[in-house]
Design a protein around this motif. Sequence first.
Motif, mmCIF file in Angstrom:
data_model
loop_
_atom_site.group_PDB
_atom_site.id
_atom_site.type_symbol
_atom_site.label_atom_id
_atom_site.label_comp_id
_atom_site.label_asym_id
_atom_site.label_seq_id
_atom_site.Cartn_x
_atom_site.Cartn_y
_atom_site.Cartn_z
ATOM 1 N N VAL A 816 36.637 -25.285 55.944
ATOM 2 C CA VAL A 816 37.721 -25.319 56.475
ATOM 3 C C VAL A 816 36.691 -24.669 57.651
ATOM 4 C CG1 VAL A 816 39.492 -23.721 57.633
ATOM 5 C CG2 VAL A 816 39.188 -23.697 54.183
ATOM 6 N N THR A 817 36.737 -25.955 58.545
ATOM 7 C CA THR A 817 36.300 -26.122 60.349
ATOM 8 C C THR A 817 36.542 -25.117 60.952
ATOM 9 O OG1 THR A 817 37.180 -28.004 61.148
ATOM 10 C CG2 THR A 817 35.227 -28.492 59.000
ATOM 11 N N PRO A 818 36.452 -24.659 61.949
ATOM 12 C CA PRO A 818 37.337 -24.247 63.107
ATOM 13 C C PRO A 818 38.230 -25.221 63.448
ATOM 14 C CG PRO A 818 34.778 -24.266 63.709
ATOM 15 C CD PRO A 818 34.912 -25.096 62.247
ATOM 16 N N TYR A 819 38.040 -26.408 63.230
ATOM 17 C CA TYR A 819 39.509 -27.353 63.679
ATOM 18 C C TYR A 819 40.510 -27.648 62.083
ATOM 19 C CZ TYR A 819 36.884 -27.667 68.135
ATOM 20 O OH TYR A 819 36.697 -28.160 68.835
ATOM 21 N N GLY A 820 39.791 -26.987 61.037
ATOM 22 C CA GLY A 820 40.786 -27.009 59.676
ATOM 23 C C GLY A 820 39.920 -27.447 58.742
ATOM 24 N N GLU A 821 40.833 -28.048 57.920
ATOM 25 C CA GLU A 821 39.875 -28.696 56.389
ATOM 26 C C GLU A 821 39.636 -30.119 56.923
ATOM 27 O OE1 GLU A 821 41.022 -28.947 52.048
ATOM 28 O OE2 GLU A 821 41.198 -26.648 52.274
ATOM 29 N N ALA A 822 38.438 -30.096 56.160
ATOM 30 C CA ALA A 822 37.741 -31.394 56.239
ATOM 31 C C ALA A 822 37.006 -31.286 55.106
ATOM 32 C CB ALA A 822 36.054 -31.105 57.851
ATOM 33 N N SER A 823 37.101 -32.964 54.498
ATOM 34 C CA SER A 823 37.087 -32.451 52.881
ATOM 35 C C SER A 823 35.983 -34.262 53.042
ATOM 36 C CB SER A 823 38.242 -32.571 51.782
ATOM 37 O OG SER A 823 38.870 -33.638 52.322
ATOM 38 N N ILE A 824 36.020 -34.193 52.066
ATOM 39 C CA ILE A 824 34.900 -36.004 51.407
ATOM 40 C C ILE A 824 35.028 -35.664 49.810
ATOM 41 C CG2 ILE A 824 32.915 -35.035 51.601
ATOM 42 C CD1 ILE A 824 32.689 -38.207 51.759
ATOM 43 N N GLU A 825 35.629 -36.712 48.639
ATOM 44 C CA GLU A 825 35.137 -36.544 47.351
ATOM 45 C C GLU A 825 34.857 -38.521 46.832
ATOM 46 O OE1 GLU A 825 38.227 -36.957 43.487
ATOM 47 O OE2 GLU A 825 39.004 -36.684 45.654
ATOM 48 N N TRP A 826 33.776 -38.629 46.319
ATOM 49 C CA TRP A 826 33.751 -40.032 46.429
ATOM 50 C C TRP A 826 33.558 -40.119 45.057
ATOM 51 C CZ3 TRP A 826 29.389 -40.528 43.499
ATOM 52 C CH2 TRP A 826 28.744 -39.446 43.760
ATOM 53 N N THR A 836 37.310 -40.506 49.636
ATOM 54 C CA THR A 836 38.558 -40.199 50.495
ATOM 55 C C THR A 836 38.005 -39.392 51.297
ATOM 56 O OG1 THR A 836 39.743 -40.692 48.580
ATOM 57 C CG2 THR A 836 40.416 -39.012 50.162
ATOM 58 N N CYS A 837 38.013 -39.219 52.973
ATOM 59 C CA CYS A 837 38.107 -37.872 54.051
ATOM 60 C C CYS A 837 38.957 -37.965 54.239
ATOM 61 C CB CYS A 837 36.685 -38.809 54.813
ATOM 62 S SG CYS A 837 35.494 -39.489 53.851
ATOM 63 N N VAL A 838 38.977 -36.807 54.683
ATOM 64 C CA VAL A 838 40.134 -35.750 55.314
ATOM 65 C C VAL A 838 39.731 -35.248 56.936
ATOM 66 C CG1 VAL A 838 42.060 -33.999 55.629
ATOM 67 C CG2 VAL A 838 41.716 -35.841 53.307
ATOM 68 N N VAL A 839 39.783 -35.794 57.693
ATOM 69 C CA VAL A 839 39.435 -35.344 59.155
ATOM 70 C C VAL A 839 40.626 -34.502 59.726
ATOM 71 C CG1 VAL A 839 38.499 -36.108 61.410
ATOM 72 C CG2 VAL A 839 38.209 -37.375 59.299
ATOM 73 N N PRO A 840 39.977 -33.469 60.210
ATOM 74 C CA PRO A 840 41.412 -32.252 60.715
ATOM 75 C C PRO A 840 41.378 -32.823 62.108
ATOM 76 C CG PRO A 840 39.255 -31.391 60.344
ATOM 77 C CD PRO A 840 39.362 -32.561 59.739
ATOM 78 N N VAL A 841 42.726 -32.418 62.719
ATOM 79 C CA VAL A 841 42.891 -32.834 64.243
ATOM 80 C C VAL A 841 42.070 -32.256 64.734
ATOM 81 C CG1 VAL A 841 45.013 -32.341 65.911
ATOM 82 C CG2 VAL A 841 45.572 -33.269 62.949
ATOM 83 N N GLY A 842 41.632 -33.314 66.239
ATOM 84 C CA GLY A 842 41.321 -32.825 67.125
ATOM 85 C C GLY A 842 39.535 -32.756 67.089
ATOM 86 N N THR A 843 40.212 -33.188 66.034
ATOM 87 C CA THR A 843 37.801 -34.049 65.843
ATOM 88 C C THR A 843 37.794 -35.290 65.632
ATOM 89 O OG1 THR A 843 37.592 -33.645 63.140
ATOM 90 C CG2 THR A 843 37.837 -31.647 64.507
ATOM 91 N N SER A 844 36.146 -35.949 65.153
ATOM 92 C CA SER A 844 36.451 -37.460 64.919
ATOM 93 C C SER A 844 35.342 -37.640 63.908
ATOM 94 C CB SER A 844 36.107 -38.337 66.183
ATOM 95 O OG SER A 844 34.638 -37.819 66.791
ATOM 96 N N ALA A 845 34.916 -38.441 63.171
ATOM 97 C CA ALA A 845 34.022 -38.826 62.095
ATOM 98 C C ALA A 845 33.461 -39.982 62.164
ATOM 99 C CB ALA A 845 35.131 -38.046 60.877
ATOM 100 N N VAL A 846 32.124 -39.646 61.332
ATOM 101 C CA VAL A 846 32.170 -41.221 60.736
ATOM 102 C C VAL A 846 31.593 -40.516 60.079
ATOM 103 C CG1 VAL A 846 29.106 -40.396 61.941
ATOM 104 C CG2 VAL A 846 30.315 -42.790 61.803
ATOM 105 N N LEU A 847 31.878 -42.070 59.179
ATOM 106 C CA LEU A 847 31.536 -42.375 57.287
ATOM 107 C C LEU A 847 30.112 -43.566 57.480
ATOM 108 C CD1 LEU A 847 32.110 -42.303 54.662
ATOM 109 C CD2 LEU A 847 34.070 -43.594 54.701
ATOM 110 N N ASP A 848 29.453 -42.872 56.539
ATOM 111 C CA ASP A 848 28.102 -43.282 56.661
ATOM 112 C C ASP A 848 27.808 -43.339 55.094
ATOM 113 O OD1 ASP A 848 25.493 -44.623 56.528
ATOM 114 O OD2 ASP A 848 24.718 -42.496 58.176
#
Length: 872
Positions: A816-826, A836-848
């Motif tokens: 649970v980041t300050p922007y909401g819940e982020a998650s990853i499952e591989w 599977t990734c969930v990116v919270p609203v207000g953030t961006s992400a990179v999948l590497d």
Amino acid sequence: MSSAGVLAPRPVSVRFEHHADGRLGIGESRPRLSWHYDTAPEGFRQSGAVIEVTVDIPGRDSEVTEYLVDGDEQVLVSWPGRTLASRERVHVRVASISDFGTSEWSEHATVELGLLDEDDWSGRFVGPGWPEDRETDRRPGRVRAEFTAPDDVVRARLYLTAHGLAQAEVNGSRVGDEELTPGWTSYQHRLRYATFDLDQLIVPGANAIGIWLSDGWWRDRIGFEGGSRNVYGDDQSVLAQIELTRSDGRRTVVASDDSWTAGFGPIMLSSIYDGEHVDLRDDDASWSTTGWTDPSWSDVAVFDRGSARLVAPTGPPVRCTDELAPVSIDSKGSGRWIIDFGQNHSGRLRITGHSAGGSTVVLRHAELLEDGELYTRTLRQAKATDAVELPPGDFTWQPRFAIHGYRYAEISGWEGELTAESVVSRVLHTDMQRVGWFESSNAEVNRLHENILWSMRSNFVDIPMDCPQRDERLGWTGDIQVFAPTASFLYSVTGMLSSWLEDVAVEQTDRGTVPFYVPYLPLGSWQHAPVDPVAVWGDVAVLTPDVLHQRTADIELLRRQYPSAKAWVDEVHARAGEDLICAGTMQLGDWLDPAAPADEPELATTDPYLVATAYFARSAQRLALTAKIIGESEDAQFYGDLASAVASAYADRFLSADGRVEGGSQAAYALTTTFRLWPTPELQRVGTSRLAALVNDAGGRVATGFAGTPVVSDALTLGGQDEAAYRLLLSDECPSWLYMVRMGATTIWERWDSMLPDGTVNPGDMTSFNHYALGSVGDWLHRVVGGLAPEAPGYRRIRFAPRPGGGLTSASARHVTPYGEASIEWRVMDIGLHVTCVVPVGTSAVLDVPGHDAVELAHGRHDVTFGLLAVA
């Protein structure tokens, strides 16, 4: 972009600073605000927000004001309104502004301010005044007062602090659910107070307040080697202030003063280490407005408050957060029983039963058994024993102030059968919000992670302690410095650690350096130790605020702690001399590496001056970045140059031209790599290959202590040596993480071999089965195995970078980041790797993912399958 027909997303989870919603008695008069969004349409970007602030003013209409703020900030947004005053109760709700229009309002969030000014306090510290022997255990007292409440009270509050510990009752009912109030701070500088809601306890007319007292950390015996008594004073006293606000806004104040009375209660002994002894045959359980009256009660003594500032809490209090039922109960005959709760933890027992003729029940606690009996040597001089003398009849009892660390308990003096309904263990620690989770396809790795979690829960008891069971339980600075990245993923710790870091700063000023533990107190032979800057431990002043900023984006915390961080690096710099090598000072090095002798844990295989110089470079690097963030540009340049100079000096002194580190230990290579001290990428490649060879030559066994363990797995990953990193993780031979699991551990041990392979306990005096420092690998599990890490402060940008390996077929991490819940499952599949990734609203992400191009991710859920790839 058309937004027709799409509703603007509504903010959720509005928060003040790092407080839980509804918190009473905060100390921030201009509290920063945060919120996030559960969902939002594609393309949503907040361009502003409307913030409605409602201030309750008894006797008048509420003050309601709307403020418009521009921009996309959602985290720790500056307070838009007027400066708040003591006692004001404030409600905030937020509406978002975007291309989709203005949203509906969020739910209200509420806090209430405490007493912010010295003039708000009219109470005095009062307590028993009878003669006592300062050097022995002393019987705790109680204080009480009667008062009359008006019939139009609309708000009732109790503001409470103590020299020692205090627990209040009003008209016979316990006030609140906090434990160990007011907690432990550097009492000579800062004394925290608590605020309690009395709305449901006060009645019109006659009322009474009674307060139980205990020595606590104020004057009890604290610490190892016999400990110290009366560190802060020899009184046992409380400052209490009841404020009754009437419908017209007037206040009636009932403050502790010389009109109060004091007397004994049923508690005969209350000791942090030794436990609690209670005689319920002495208990006056009848409570009315005249409860706790006895001819022996006398006027209170009034005590000096001292120099401490009264401060409001920045984090949550200690509470009971869980209850554990026995997993087994073993009769030893003659009313004696051994109970296994299945989990090492911090807490206290609650017993329920019937005593036919009155009996004495004794409760003892320990981390483990030997030959079916409690093994207590690891407690050292802590007795960890509670006792209750019972009158005839039914009873339910638990200690009021004691807290112990244990998995097993012995109950003796029990009448009849002891059943699972007779005893429960109540888990006590700071009531932090859980914000992080991890799971994998490997059950033993999952148990390791659970052990890390429980060690944290056991040791975050108002301050970050080292262990919950023996005669220590101190705020060791090195332990939390290496564990802070793991801790801040698992729980919301910034409020709690923010308070503790303030104490680090004041103790640093007092001592001339950052002490080994905070709050500092003189203990045994350690009080005569040189006042030297000790690496790893003292670096907490720089590195822990830095970690908290990375995880929460709290720039004000960085700014507040900056003088402390700067003073630490300047001190190390001055003591290092012209060659910038940290030699000639007392150092603990790679403390408790597995090759160190049992009773000389500082004699590790890695040169302690190498460790200290590596940490000097690291802290200078991070201090330069901190200075840049808070706008100290000249300092940023200076400390950046210093970090480069220390790195060059380190390379000249400890590194060879062919990529070898002096001493050749796992810790030496790991520190050099993770702290980026190799002069060239090629030397780093060679060095990490040598580190991998060391791990493989050791059969995957760990060879690092407190300094090397937090960085060794990362060093291997940075060097592309994932196979060796997984071998290190999955080894179950001593010493290793899974060796602890194989030996039945439910928490992290202080030593890799706290229990020897033959099942006996390590003979060293420093042997605990509940320390979190070696659990610092949790951060690597979260970031590398799970694959979830912040790439910008506060997770404004997220890096999903899992590194599958070790035969694991799946793993997941969520936070649970300050922007909401982020998650990853591989998951590893026949066709490749599905993520599977969930990116919270207000953030961006990179999948590497190795072997594939990086994928940019906007907010929302993303399912990506990568073709066949080789994994470690």
